[in-house]
Write a protein that holds these residues in place. Structure first.
Motif, PDB file in Angstrom:
ATOM      1  N   VAL A 229     -29.727  -4.924 -17.893  1.00  0.00           N
ATOM      2  CA  VAL A 229     -30.548  -5.455 -18.999  1.00  0.00           C
ATOM      3  C   VAL A 229     -31.893  -4.786 -19.245  1.00  0.00           C
ATOM      4  CG1 VAL A 229     -31.080  -7.348 -20.454  1.00  0.00           C
ATOM      5  CG2 VAL A 229     -29.298  -7.452 -19.145  1.00  0.00           C
ATOM      6  N   GLU A 230     -32.458  -4.615 -17.904  1.00  0.00           N
ATOM      7  CA  GLU A 230     -33.776  -4.095 -17.837  1.00  0.00           C
ATOM      8  C   GLU A 230     -33.640  -2.389 -18.500  1.00  0.00           C
ATOM      9  OE1 GLU A 230     -36.046  -7.166 -17.168  1.00  0.00           O
ATOM     10  OE2 GLU A 230     -36.974  -5.177 -17.643  1.00  0.00           O
ATOM     11  N   ALA A 231     -32.533  -2.055 -17.912  1.00  0.00           N
ATOM     12  CA  ALA A 231     -32.324  -0.514 -18.234  1.00  0.00           C
ATOM     13  C   ALA A 231     -31.932  -0.511 -20.036  1.00  0.00           C
ATOM     14  CB  ALA A 231     -31.316   0.072 -17.894  1.00  0.00           C
ATOM     15  N   PHE A 232     -31.340  -1.399 -20.429  1.00  0.00           N
ATOM     16  CA  PHE A 232     -31.143  -1.454 -21.908  1.00  0.00           C
ATOM     17  C   PHE A 232     -32.428  -1.511 -22.605  1.00  0.00           C
ATOM     18  CE2 PHE A 232     -29.172  -2.915 -25.950  1.00  0.00           C
ATOM     19  CZ  PHE A 232     -30.201  -3.884 -26.235  1.00  0.00           C
ATOM     20  N   PHE A 233     -33.251  -2.469 -22.234  1.00  0.00           N
ATOM     21  CA  PHE A 233     -34.671  -2.548 -23.012  1.00  0.00           C
ATOM     22  C   PHE A 233     -35.518  -1.313 -22.889  1.00  0.00           C
ATOM     23  CE2 PHE A 233     -35.104  -6.230 -25.555  1.00  0.00           C
ATOM     24  CZ  PHE A 233     -34.243  -7.025 -25.133  1.00  0.00           C
ATOM     25  N   GLU A 234     -35.422  -0.652 -21.678  1.00  0.00           N
ATOM     26  CA  GLU A 234     -35.836   0.789 -21.586  1.00  0.00           C
ATOM     27  C   GLU A 234     -35.569   1.600 -22.770  1.00  0.00           C
ATOM     28  OE1 GLU A 234     -36.865   2.344 -17.626  1.00  0.00           O
ATOM     29  OE2 GLU A 234     -36.218   4.314 -18.474  1.00  0.00           O
ATOM     30  N   LEU A 235     -34.210   1.686 -23.062  1.00  0.00           N
ATOM     31  CA  LEU A 235     -33.768   2.587 -23.969  1.00  0.00           C
ATOM     32  C   LEU A 235     -34.076   2.053 -25.376  1.00  0.00           C
ATOM     33  CD1 LEU A 235     -30.136   3.341 -22.414  1.00  0.00           C
ATOM     34  CD2 LEU A 235     -31.967   5.123 -22.423  1.00  0.00           C
ATOM     35  N   VAL A 236     -34.439   0.828 -25.636  1.00  0.00           N
ATOM     36  CA  VAL A 236     -34.821   0.425 -26.693  1.00  0.00           C
ATOM     37  C   VAL A 236     -36.378   0.658 -27.160  1.00  0.00           C
ATOM     38  CG1 VAL A 236     -34.857  -1.833 -28.325  1.00  0.00           C
ATOM     39  CG2 VAL A 236     -32.717  -1.694 -26.943  1.00  0.00           C
ATOM     40  N   THR A 237     -37.066   0.328 -26.006  1.00  0.00           N
ATOM     41  CA  THR A 237     -38.377   0.267 -26.486  1.00  0.00           C
ATOM     42  C   THR A 237     -39.045   1.529 -26.296  1.00  0.00           C
ATOM     43  OG1 THR A 237     -38.892  -0.564 -24.166  1.00  0.00           O
ATOM     44  CG2 THR A 237     -38.665  -2.350 -25.761  1.00  0.00           C
ATOM     45  N   ASP A 238     -38.500   2.435 -25.405  1.00  0.00           N
ATOM     46  CA  ASP A 238     -39.510   3.667 -25.167  1.00  0.00           C
ATOM     47  C   ASP A 238     -38.884   4.570 -26.361  1.00  0.00           C
ATOM     48  OD1 ASP A 238     -39.667   6.047 -22.286  1.00  0.00           O
ATOM     49  OD2 ASP A 238     -40.370   6.264 -24.566  1.00  0.00           O
ATOM     50  N   GLU A 239     -39.774   4.929 -27.355  1.00  0.00           N
ATOM     51  CA  GLU A 239     -39.376   5.595 -28.471  1.00  0.00           C
ATOM     52  C   GLU A 239     -39.041   7.044 -28.147  1.00  0.00           C
ATOM     53  OE1 GLU A 239     -42.669   3.922 -31.069  1.00  0.00           O
ATOM     54  OE2 GLU A 239     -40.949   3.823 -32.429  1.00  0.00           O
ATOM     55  N   THR A 240     -39.563   7.668 -26.939  1.00  0.00           N
ATOM     56  CA  THR A 240     -39.271   9.026 -26.587  1.00  0.00           C
ATOM     57  C   THR A 240     -37.878   9.154 -26.201  1.00  0.00           C
ATOM     58  OG1 THR A 240     -39.796   8.609 -24.419  1.00  0.00           O
ATOM     59  CG2 THR A 240     -41.588   9.092 -25.637  1.00  0.00           C
ATOM     60  N   LYS A 241     -37.074   8.069 -26.003  1.00  0.00           N
ATOM     61  CA  LYS A 241     -35.684   8.241 -25.660  1.00  0.00           C
ATOM     62  C   LYS A 241     -34.734   8.220 -26.677  1.00  0.00           C
ATOM     63  CE  LYS A 241     -36.691   8.209 -21.097  1.00  0.00           C
ATOM     64  NZ  LYS A 241     -38.097   8.772 -21.217  1.00  0.00           N
ATOM     65  N   ASP A 242     -34.189   9.409 -26.928  1.00  0.00           N
ATOM     66  CA  ASP A 242     -33.029   9.610 -28.051  1.00  0.00           C
ATOM     67  C   ASP A 242     -32.081  10.509 -27.442  1.00  0.00           C
ATOM     68  OD1 ASP A 242     -33.437  10.629 -31.570  1.00  0.00           O
ATOM     69  OD2 ASP A 242     -31.873   9.629 -30.482  1.00  0.00           O
ATOM     70  N   GLY A 243     -30.815  10.271 -27.600  1.00  0.00           N
ATOM     71  CA  GLY A 243     -29.744  11.119 -26.973  1.00  0.00           C
ATOM     72  C   GLY A 243     -29.771  10.996 -25.258  1.00  0.00           C
ATOM     73  N   ALA A 244     -30.448   9.744 -25.018  1.00  0.00           N
ATOM     74  CA  ALA A 244     -30.532   9.645 -23.490  1.00  0.00           C
ATOM     75  C   ALA A 244     -29.227   9.069 -22.793  1.00  0.00           C
ATOM     76  CB  ALA A 244     -31.908   9.038 -23.317  1.00  0.00           C
ATOM     77  N   ALA A 245     -29.181   9.410 -21.659  1.00  0.00           N
ATOM     78  CA  ALA A 245     -27.872   8.713 -20.656  1.00  0.00           C
ATOM     79  C   ALA A 245     -28.743   8.215 -19.756  1.00  0.00           C
ATOM     80  CB  ALA A 245     -26.820   9.819 -20.445  1.00  0.00           C
ATOM     81  N   LEU A 246     -28.882   6.975 -19.593  1.00  0.00           N
ATOM     82  CA  LEU A 246     -29.615   6.321 -18.244  1.00  0.00           C
ATOM     83  C   LEU A 246     -28.718   5.566 -17.490  1.00  0.00           C
ATOM     84  CD1 LEU A 246     -32.369   5.446 -16.989  1.00  0.00           C
ATOM     85  CD2 LEU A 246     -32.221   3.567 -18.621  1.00  0.00           C
ATOM     86  N   LEU A 247     -28.613   6.471 -16.054  1.00  0.00           N
ATOM     87  CA  LEU A 247     -27.631   5.849 -15.082  1.00  0.00           C
ATOM     88  C   LEU A 247     -28.390   4.721 -14.383  1.00  0.00           C
ATOM     89  CD1 LEU A 247     -26.742   8.691 -15.864  1.00  0.00           C
ATOM     90  CD2 LEU A 247     -26.519   9.306 -13.597  1.00  0.00           C
TER      91      LEU A 247
END
Ligand SMILES: NC(=O)C1=CN([C@@H]2O[C@H](COP(=O)(O)OP(=O)(O)OC[C@H]3O[C@@H](n4cnc5c(N)ncnc54)[C@H](O)[C@@H]3O)[C@@H](O)[C@H]2O)C=CC1
Ligand SMILES: CC/C=C\C[C@H](O)C(=O)/C=C/C=C/C=C\C=C\[C@@H](O)C/C=C\CCC(=O)O
Length: 263
Positions: A229-247
């Motif tokens: 869930v923390e990783a989910f919110f990193e992808l939501v709130t970090d506006e530099t993340k687009d097209g990212a795959a977070l392992l």
């Protein structure tokens, strides 16, 4: 949130979701003063108990459960419209619904991949700035199996590779088209959920490979739900993340660079 009720998101919903409320609300000007969540799932039984818990904590006005099967276009369309009518907008979509059973592989593709594509295209009708939306972010739950093969689950692996590929291409298409919608994917390792139970029975024609899978579990360990869930919110709130795959591994999380065939 689609396919949110049990497993990865349920246990950590309260602690993590609302802890990131301020950061999420800050992303859009029309969000109002509090995070509101529509939980879409086909499992009514699990939904009722979770909704009771969350309603006590956060109030009925911020939560909505909608029965929805991601394989059914009209149900997804109706659920998004009901969410719009109730909350006035959709800024974050998490495509989380997924199943694992190599014996019913066509259904697995239908839920894990086609369901993600269907929900993405339908939510863009509301999110897309070119259609009057406010923009937003979509996070698709893929898996480490979307990055490297799970030998005992070839079709599950294919469905998750498809989610990663769709995410990266949809992100670029959205950016180049001016939709104002970021698209990322989450790639967790093994997490102790309903889907992770009774693995040998889920391997279908590959159940003879269960020992190799067990060795992989021992090698990679079990990821805690709060890490996902923390990783989910990193992808939501970090506006530099687009097209990212977070392992998301047991000990760390890291981004997987996209492979370029032109460099
Ligand atoms: N548990 C694990 O080890 C890992 C799970 N994942 C992925 O995480 C996501 C969530 O899975 P878990 O929480 O582990 O499993 P789970 O089985 O505990 O939860 C899956 C949820 O999806 C819902 N769902 C299933 N089919 C649906 C449909 N057609 N329409 C609407 N909702 C549907 C279920 O009712 C359930 O609430 C899945 O996409 C899974 O592939 C990714 C990596 C690791
Ligand atoms: C048998 C399937 C059990 C659970 C399914 C679950 O939903 C799931 O998706 C679990 C995936 C776990 C995968 C764990 C390890 C995968 C390893 C290889 O595929 C390589 C993956 C990534 C390599 C990353 C890198 O740094 O190169």
């Amino acid at each position: 949130m689609i396919g949110a009720f049990v497993g990865i998101f349920e246990a950590q919903f309260s602690q993590c979701f609302w802890a990131h409320e301020e950061a999420a609300l800050g992303l859009w000007t029309d969000c109002g003063s509090s995070l509101q969540v529509a939980l879409l799932d086909m499992n009514k039984t699990e939904a009722e108990s979770l909704m009771q818990t969350l309603t006590k904590q956060y109030g009925q006005e911020r939560l909505l459960f909608l029965h929805c099967d991601v394989e059914q276009e009209e149900q997804v369309k109706a659920a998004f419209q009901k969410t719009m009518d109730t909350f006035g907008g959709i800024h974050i979509l998490c495509n989380n619904a997924g199943i694992l059973n190599e014996s019913t592989w066509e259904k697995m593709i239908s839920v894990n991949l086609v369901g993600v594509i269907r929900a993405t295209y339908l939510v863009l009708e509301h999110m897309n700035k070119l259609k009057g939306g406010q923009g937003g972010v979509i996070v698709n739950t893929a898996s480490l199996a979307g990055i490297g093969p799970l030998v005992s689950c070839p079709v599950y692996t294919a469905s998750k590779h498809g989610v990663v590929g769709f995410t990266r291409a949809m992100s670029a298409a959205s950016a180049l088209s001016g939709y104002g919608v970021r698209v990322n994917c989450l790639c967790p390792g093994f997490v102790q959920t309903g889907l992770f139970s009774n693995i040998p029975a889920r391997l279908g024609p590959f159940s003879h490979l269960k020992d190799g899978t067990q060795l992989l579990v021992e090698k990679f360990g079990i990821v805690n739900m709060s890490q996902v869930v923390e990783a989910f919110f990193e992808l939501v709130t970090d506006e530099t993340k687009d097209g990212a795959a977070l392992l998301v591994f047991q000990q760390e999380r890291k981004y997987m660079p996209a492979v370029s065939v032109t460099d």
